[in-house]
Each structure stands twice: as C-alpha cells, then as structure tokens.
Design a protein around this motif. Structure first.
Motif, mmCIF file in Angstrom:
data_model
loop_
_atom_site.group_PDB
_atom_site.id
_atom_site.type_symbol
_atom_site.label_atom_id
_atom_site.label_comp_id
_atom_site.label_asym_id
_atom_site.label_seq_id
_atom_site.Cartn_x
_atom_site.Cartn_y
_atom_site.Cartn_z
ATOM 1 N N PRO A 161 10.038 10.562 -4.995
ATOM 2 C CA PRO A 161 11.468 10.077 -4.209
ATOM 3 C C PRO A 161 11.334 9.152 -3.418
ATOM 4 O O PRO A 161 10.226 8.645 -2.486
ATOM 5 C CB PRO A 161 11.905 11.292 -2.903
ATOM 6 C CG PRO A 161 10.367 12.048 -2.990
ATOM 7 C CD PRO A 161 9.709 11.922 -4.217
ATOM 8 N N LEU A 162 12.200 7.995 -3.361
ATOM 9 C CA LEU A 162 11.686 6.592 -2.862
ATOM 10 C C LEU A 162 11.871 6.481 -1.587
ATOM 11 O O LEU A 162 11.193 5.576 -1.033
ATOM 12 C CB LEU A 162 12.833 5.622 -3.672
ATOM 13 C CG LEU A 162 12.752 5.342 -4.958
ATOM 14 C CD1 LEU A 162 13.454 4.099 -5.778
ATOM 15 C CD2 LEU A 162 11.268 5.360 -5.613
ATOM 16 N N HIS A 163 12.819 7.201 -0.774
ATOM 17 C CA HIS A 163 12.633 7.205 0.451
ATOM 18 C C HIS A 163 11.105 7.395 1.057
ATOM 19 O O HIS A 163 10.705 6.709 2.097
ATOM 20 C CB HIS A 163 13.725 8.059 1.194
ATOM 21 C CG HIS A 163 15.257 7.449 1.502
ATOM 22 N ND1 HIS A 163 15.138 6.406 2.292
ATOM 23 C CD2 HIS A 163 16.106 7.674 0.791
ATOM 24 C CE1 HIS A 163 16.373 6.033 2.343
ATOM 25 N NE2 HIS A 163 17.143 6.903 1.490
ATOM 26 N N ALA A 164 10.698 8.485 0.644
ATOM 27 C CA ALA A 164 9.340 8.828 0.966
ATOM 28 C C ALA A 164 8.423 7.882 0.601
ATOM 29 O O ALA A 164 7.385 7.689 1.367
ATOM 30 C CB ALA A 164 9.051 10.333 0.272
ATOM 31 N N ALA A 165 8.736 7.398 -0.596
ATOM 32 C CA ALA A 165 7.725 6.244 -1.188
ATOM 33 C C ALA A 165 7.573 5.177 -0.129
ATOM 34 O O ALA A 165 6.582 4.512 -0.074
ATOM 35 C CB ALA A 165 8.011 5.912 -2.573
ATOM 36 N N ASN A 166 8.577 4.977 0.364
ATOM 37 C CA ASN A 166 9.022 3.669 1.185
ATOM 38 C C ASN A 166 8.044 4.008 2.398
ATOM 39 O O ASN A 166 7.183 3.258 2.954
ATOM 40 C CB ASN A 166 10.046 3.283 1.596
ATOM 41 C CG ASN A 166 10.050 1.995 2.285
ATOM 42 O OD1 ASN A 166 9.662 1.049 1.676
ATOM 43 N ND2 ASN A 166 10.837 2.101 3.479
ATOM 44 N N SER A 167 8.040 5.338 2.989
ATOM 45 C CA SER A 167 7.274 5.805 3.963
ATOM 46 C C SER A 167 5.897 5.501 3.807
ATOM 47 O O SER A 167 5.080 5.171 4.813
ATOM 48 C CB SER A 167 7.830 7.038 4.548
ATOM 49 O OG SER A 167 7.220 7.538 5.791
ATOM 50 N N VAL A 168 5.450 6.204 2.581
ATOM 51 C CA VAL A 168 4.087 5.858 2.159
ATOM 52 C C VAL A 168 3.509 4.341 2.307
ATOM 53 O O VAL A 168 2.520 4.195 2.886
ATOM 54 C CB VAL A 168 3.811 6.394 0.983
ATOM 55 C CG1 VAL A 168 2.389 6.019 0.375
ATOM 56 C CG2 VAL A 168 3.884 8.017 0.880
#
Length: 259
Positions: A161-168
């Motif tokens: 999921p890209l929202h989570a990837a951005n958070s990472v």
C-alpha cells in the motif's frame, strides 16, 4: 479482519533475559517465528508482536503508518523491561529500523541489538514518486518471499500500500538521523544477494551508529528473508551467542551455540 494463519503474534514467558523481535514491512511474525521459538526453548522471555495493519490484508495497512508500528514495539519493549533484568532487540528489514530507533531512544535499557538485512532507505525513483503517486495509486507489487531456500514461504502481503510505503520512507529518514544515538553492542547479519534491501543500507547503518562493539556477518546462502532461509540456523546461533556474551546468566544454562 481475521489474522492470516501463521501471522499471529508470539510471546513466551521465560527467564530474566528478554528479547523483543520486530518483523518487516508488509510481513508478519511468521518470518521470525522460528527465531523466537529457538530463543524461547533456551529459557529466554520472548515477545514477537504483530505490527498494526499487518497480517490481515494489505488494505488494512493503508490506515496505518510508522507511528503505529513504532508505538507497538515501544509498548512491547516497556512490558519486557518491567519483568526482565536485561532486554535485547532484534529486527528484520524495516524491523531493523524499528530496532535502531528503540535503541536510540531507550539507551541503556536496551542491552544489545541484532539486525538482519536492515532497511535504511527507499531507493530509486520510487522514493521520489511516492508522495504524489500514493494519492492516485493505492498499491504496487509486493516484497515478500525473497528466499533462496526451496519450499520456504513467507506469510505477508502480495501488494504494497503506497500510503504506508510513503510513511516508511519518512520513517527511514527519521531513523537515519538518530543512528549516532545508537551506542549498544550490535550484531548485523546481511545477505550479499538481497533483492529487497541493498547491502548499501547495512553499510550506511554501520558507518553512522556510535556503537563500538560491532560485528558484521555475511549470509552468503540467503536472500532477504534470511530468517527463513539457508542461513537461519546461523542467525539463531550467532544471536544467542551474542546474548550469552553480554548476559552471562544465559550461559549458565549450559547450552552451547556457534559463535
């Protein structure tokens, strides 16, 4: 949502030496379960939590970020500290970044750190595209199952999921800035053939921590999820020997380990 079979958290009430294990991004406790059980069998108190948004379906991760994942391991660490005289923190991949932040923030309360293929940065064009792309594209192909050993299977998401990837991405930047605060004894094991996290991440971490008691081990026969791969037993033995050196009470059990 029900937890995927095998992805459940794991805890073992053992002796006065505790170990917290942190799994990776889009993965689950299953990737570290054999390691946790190895340590539990040797009398240690073990905590292997399931990070929020993990172990169910990738859509659930869209609602979580690094603050949620870090809060979970921070809570587990404090729980272990209440009942153990010494606590060690181990991590795989993003779990390595969580481990390093715990070490930076908790200081002497963390006795030592073991990292397996720790992640430090989102590389390539992805890093630049994420802040914008996440608003238009919900997910991209998954990262799980980078394992050389035939028949080994990692329980995790087949989508990122890209929202989570951005958070990472943001979390890695934060942790990179905190690395000089890491002073604990450190054992870092990494695979030269890793298709998820490049060796540059391990090199960067080793160059920035302030630890003086540092050992680096190459896992020549494994890919990214080395804890389920050909070198798994070596990881378990080396990490147990690492604890035994820093917590002499462990050695009294009479278990011999490679190291």
């Amino acid at each position: 949502m029900p937890v995927l079979p095998g992805a459940e958290p794991y805890r073992h009430e053992g002796g006065e030496i505790g170990v917290l294990l942190c799994h990776g991004f889009t993965g689950s406790p299953q990737s570290l379960r054999p390691w946790a059980e190895y340590l539990a069998e040797r009398g240690l108190s073990v905590s292997l939590p399931l990070l929020p948004g993990h172990g169910t379906r990738w859509q659930d991760m869209q609602l979580t970020g690094w603050q949620d994942w870090y809060a979970e391991v921070d809570r587990e660490l404090r729980t272990l500290q209440e009942r153990c005289s010494q606590v060690f923190v181990f991590g795989l991949s993003m779990g390595g970044a969580l481990t390093l932040r715990l070490a930076a923030k908790h200081g002497d309360a963390v006795q030592g750190v073991v990292l397996v293929n720790p992640a430090n940065k989102v590389h390539g064009l992805t890093a630049y595209a994420l802040p914008v792309a996440r608003h238009f594209v919900p997910s991209t192909k998954g990262l799980v199952n980078d394992i050389a050993k035939e028949g080994a299977d990692e329980v995790g998401y087949d989508r990122v999921p890209l929202h989570a990837a951005n958070s990472v991405r943001n979390f890695f930047r934060l942790v990179d800035g905190e690395l000089p605060q890491v002073t604990q004894p450190l054992l870092l094991l990494h695979s030269p053939q890793d298709h998820v996290v490049p060796p540059a991440d391990s090199a960067r971490i080793l160059s920035r921590v302030s630890s003086t008691d540092v050992r680096e081990i190459l896992l020549e026969q494994s890919y990214h999820v080395a804890t389920l791969d050909h070198d798994a037993e070596r990881i378990f033995e080396e990490s147990y020997a690492f604890i035994g050196r820093l917590a002499p009470s462990v050695a009294k059990k009479g278990s011999t380990s490679g190291g």
